[in-house]
Design an enzyme around this catalytic site. Structure first.
Site, PDB file in Angstrom:
ATOM      1  N   ASP A   1      74.877   2.240  -7.110  1.00 33.50           N
ATOM      2  CA  ASP A   1      74.646   1.362  -8.267  1.00 33.50           C
ATOM      3  C   ASP A   1      74.368  -0.049  -7.771  1.00 33.50           C
ATOM      4  OD1 ASP A   1      75.053   3.508  -9.950  1.00 33.50           O
ATOM      5  OD2 ASP A   1      77.189   3.103 -10.224  1.00 33.50           O
TER       6      ASP A   1
ATOM      7  N   HIS B   1      76.172   8.442  -4.869  1.00 33.14           N
ATOM      8  CA  HIS B   1      76.589   9.496  -5.805  1.00 33.14           C
ATOM      9  C   HIS B   1      75.389  10.141  -6.480  1.00 33.14           C
ATOM     10  CE1 HIS B   1      76.552   5.632  -7.971  1.00 33.14           C
ATOM     11  NE2 HIS B   1      76.328   6.303  -9.081  1.00 33.14           N
TER      12      HIS B   1
ATOM     13  N   ARG C   1      76.332  17.719 -20.762  1.00 31.61           N
ATOM     14  CA  ARG C   1      77.250  16.667 -20.301  1.00 31.61           C
ATOM     15  C   ARG C   1      76.737  15.298 -20.766  1.00 31.61           C
ATOM     16  NH1 ARG C   1      77.809  13.386 -15.689  1.00 31.61           N
ATOM     17  NH2 ARG C   1      79.955  13.073 -15.039  1.00 31.61           N
TER      18      ARG C   1
HETATM   19  O1  LIG Z   1      76.751  10.581 -15.276  1.00 28.09           O
HETATM   20  C1  LIG Z   1      77.509  10.184 -14.417  1.00 28.09           C
HETATM   21  O2  LIG Z   1      78.622  10.684 -14.242  1.00 28.09           O
HETATM   22  C2  LIG Z   1      77.107   9.054 -13.498  1.00 28.09           C
HETATM   23  C3  LIG Z   1      75.872   8.320 -13.934  1.00 28.09           C
HETATM   24  C4  LIG Z   1      75.438   7.291 -12.937  1.00 28.09           C
HETATM   25  O3  LIG Z   1      75.723   7.365 -11.789  1.00 28.09           O
HETATM   26  C5  LIG Z   1      74.607   6.155 -13.380  1.00 28.09           C
HETATM   27  O4  LIG Z   1      74.203   6.119 -14.563  1.00 28.09           O
HETATM   28  O5  LIG Z   1      74.327   5.268 -12.554  1.00 28.09           O
HETATM   29 FE   LIG Z   2      75.201   5.571 -10.722  1.00 24.26          FE
END
Ligand SMILES: O=C(O)CCC(=O)C(=O)O
Ligand SMILES: [Fe+2]
Length: 499
Positions: free
Chosen positions: A372, A427, A437
């Site tokens: 991020d 991630h 989800r």
């Molecule tokens: O959906 C998720 O659990 C993470 C989403 C994510 O990493 C993001 O939006 O940057």
């Molecule tokens: Fe993310």
């Protein structure tokens, strides 16, 4: 379809039309739609069981105007005129339909009628309504009159709708090649509960949090102070949004160069392949978009969002200071802290993510591996797993949802500030065959115009700056876009392992 565009200028949005007129044109192209969920209709009445007696249910949206300035930071704020325009627009429309916005629209018409009628009984139209109102009414009637051209227009809109729906249905039956990722299994996926959990009420929370940031760059946070009823109401609003019919969602499709709105996830711009997700992004006030999505119910959703953002912003700010405190940094060491350390000018991007059920979940990704760009990001991942974090030399660890916990990611800007003592976490998100989800993600950053550099206290002869200063958050995001998401490693001034 090229996605080689800067971050936050996702060209997917170009392919999403706001206007029926443009849709015919799009129809010739690949619409570039995410695998949107919910052609079955609007369940906008759900509010996740949020307590109608709680204060925030009744808190009017009067703070939105203020919040806009708080949130917009350096990002373009496409909604700076929301309050005024949305009111005007909907006052009129609802006035004629006789529903929604009772106080605003009906109030206006009722006033004119009651005072006139009371005194004079039945009055002619021209006396009860202003010239302007009659003209607007005529205009509406012209638009909706079943003339030949209006009927043709309606038929063509219906055909376009059904093509969109059919395309969606096909995507749901079989994974198109454009969504297949061959890199998916390069590293093993591990079921493990070893991702740290930090309880904010724990007397050792500062050390635990610091350790988690150093070793993992991510942790789950319990006792964070955001009421569960509010989190659920927010999740429920997001769920309601994604289950709106595709055409409804496309009314708020992200425009070129904008961040706010509906479309693919903002990181989609870095890759040519598609990701199995759809996303709605808020910067500043969501009022205008909400009014288009839920003409009847938007004030309720605005209140929930406003309250949720207020709470989560407070938490994000607290986390940033706790992370820095665990490195021995106080507010006095950070130049961009507000006069009262209140972070009033902090920037934020709030995202709802949706990962619909997928016919071939082992061949695609909901979100590709990324870090991020924020200082800190807070994720509510409901009770369905899918979020994984990467550990060098081991593989992908699934973050098993802990009831009531929020996932906290160290972002790139925190890596820079901490001079690499904390690393932003890599991630990704996997999708499910039978489950839809939803996640809520709050990306929190510094005030927009602020320079981010390794903090002086964390730099010394044995710790030279690992990163050069970044002019501001926006500039960092542009760099990241140019480098296809790989900004942080390429900014490094030396290899920390060779030190
Ligand atoms: O959906 C998720 O659990 C993470 C989403 C994510 O990493 C993001 O939006 O940057
Ligand atoms: Fe993310």
């Amino acid at each position: 379809m090229s996605q080689n565009v800067p971050l936050f200028a996702n060209n997917q949005a170009n392919l999403h039309s706001n206007q029926a007129g443009q849709q015919a044109n799009q129809n010739q192209q690949n619409l570039g739609l995410p695998p949107v969920q919910g052609t079955q209709g609007n369940n906008s009445n759900s509010n996740g069981g949020y307590n109608s007696n709680s204060n925030w249910k009744h808190s009017p949206s009067r703070n939105f105007a203020k919040n806009q300035t708080n949130h917009q930071g350096g990002f373009q704020n496409p909604q700076s005129h929301h309050m005024k325009n949305a009111k005007g627009k909907f006052t009129f429309r609802n006035g004629h339909k006789g529903k929604g916005l009772r106080n605003e629209s009906e109030g206006k018409f009722a006033l004119a009628n009651s005072s006139n009628q009371g005194k004079q009984g039945k009055r002619s139209l021209s006396l009860s309504y202003t010239e302007q109102e009659i003209e607007r009414w005529r205009e509406e009637r012209r638009k909706h009159y079943p003339s030949k051209s209006n009927i043709e227009k309606k038929i063509s809109e219906k055909m376009i709708n059904s093509e969109v729906i059919e395309r969606e249905a096909n995507i749901r039956r079989e994974l198109p090649d454009s969504y297949a990722w061959t890199t998916l299994n390069e590293h093993p996926s591990l079921e493990s509960d070893s991702v740290p959990v930090v309880d904010l009420n724990d007397p050792n929370s500062l050390q635990l949090l610091g350790h988690a940031c150093k070793t993992w760059g991510v942790f789950q946070l319990t006792n964070h102070g955001i009421p569960q009823s509010l989190v659920h109401a927010m999740e429920s609003a997001a769920r309601s949004l994604f289950s709106l019919p595709a055409q409804q969602k496309l009314k708020v499709a992200r425009s070129p160069g904008q961040i706010s709105g509906y479309g693919f996830h903002l990181i989609a711009a870095f890759w040519d392949k598609q990701q199995w997700s759809e996303c709605f992004t808020i910067v500043g006030s969501p009022l205008e978009h909400y009014a288009q999505l839920w003409p009847q119910d938007y004030t309720k959703f605005c209140c929930i969002t406003e309250e949720f953002e207020r709470e989560i912003k407070r938490l994000a700010s607290r986390l940033v200071w706790l992370m820095l405190a665990s490195l021995g940094i106080s507010k006095d060491d950070v130049e961009w802290d507000g006069p009262k350390g209140d972070d009033q000018n902090a920037s934020a991007v709030f995202q709802f993510n949706s990962y619909p059920s997928c016919p071939d979940p082992d061949r695609t990704l909901g979100l590709v591996p990324h870090t991020d760009s924020s200082l800190v990001s807070i994720v509510h991942q409901s009770n369905i797993d899918g979020l994984q974090v990467f550990r060098e030399g081991t593989g992908w660890f699934t973050i098993q949802p802990v009831p009531g916990a929020l996932v906290i990611n160290v972002g790139d800007l925190m890596s820079i500030l901490s001079n690499g003592l904390y690393s932003s976490v890599l991630h990704r998100v996997l999708v499910k065959r039978a489950q839809h989800r939803i996640s809520l993600v709050y990306h929190y950053g510094p005030p927009a115009a602020v320079k981010i550099a390794p903090l002086a206290k964390l730099v010394g002869p044995s710790h030279p700056p690992l990163y050069p200063p970044v002019t501001n958050w926006n500039e960092y995001i542009s760099t990241k876009a140019k480098l296809k998401g790989k900004a942080l490693p390429s900014l490094r001034l030396y290899d920390p392992l060779m030190k």
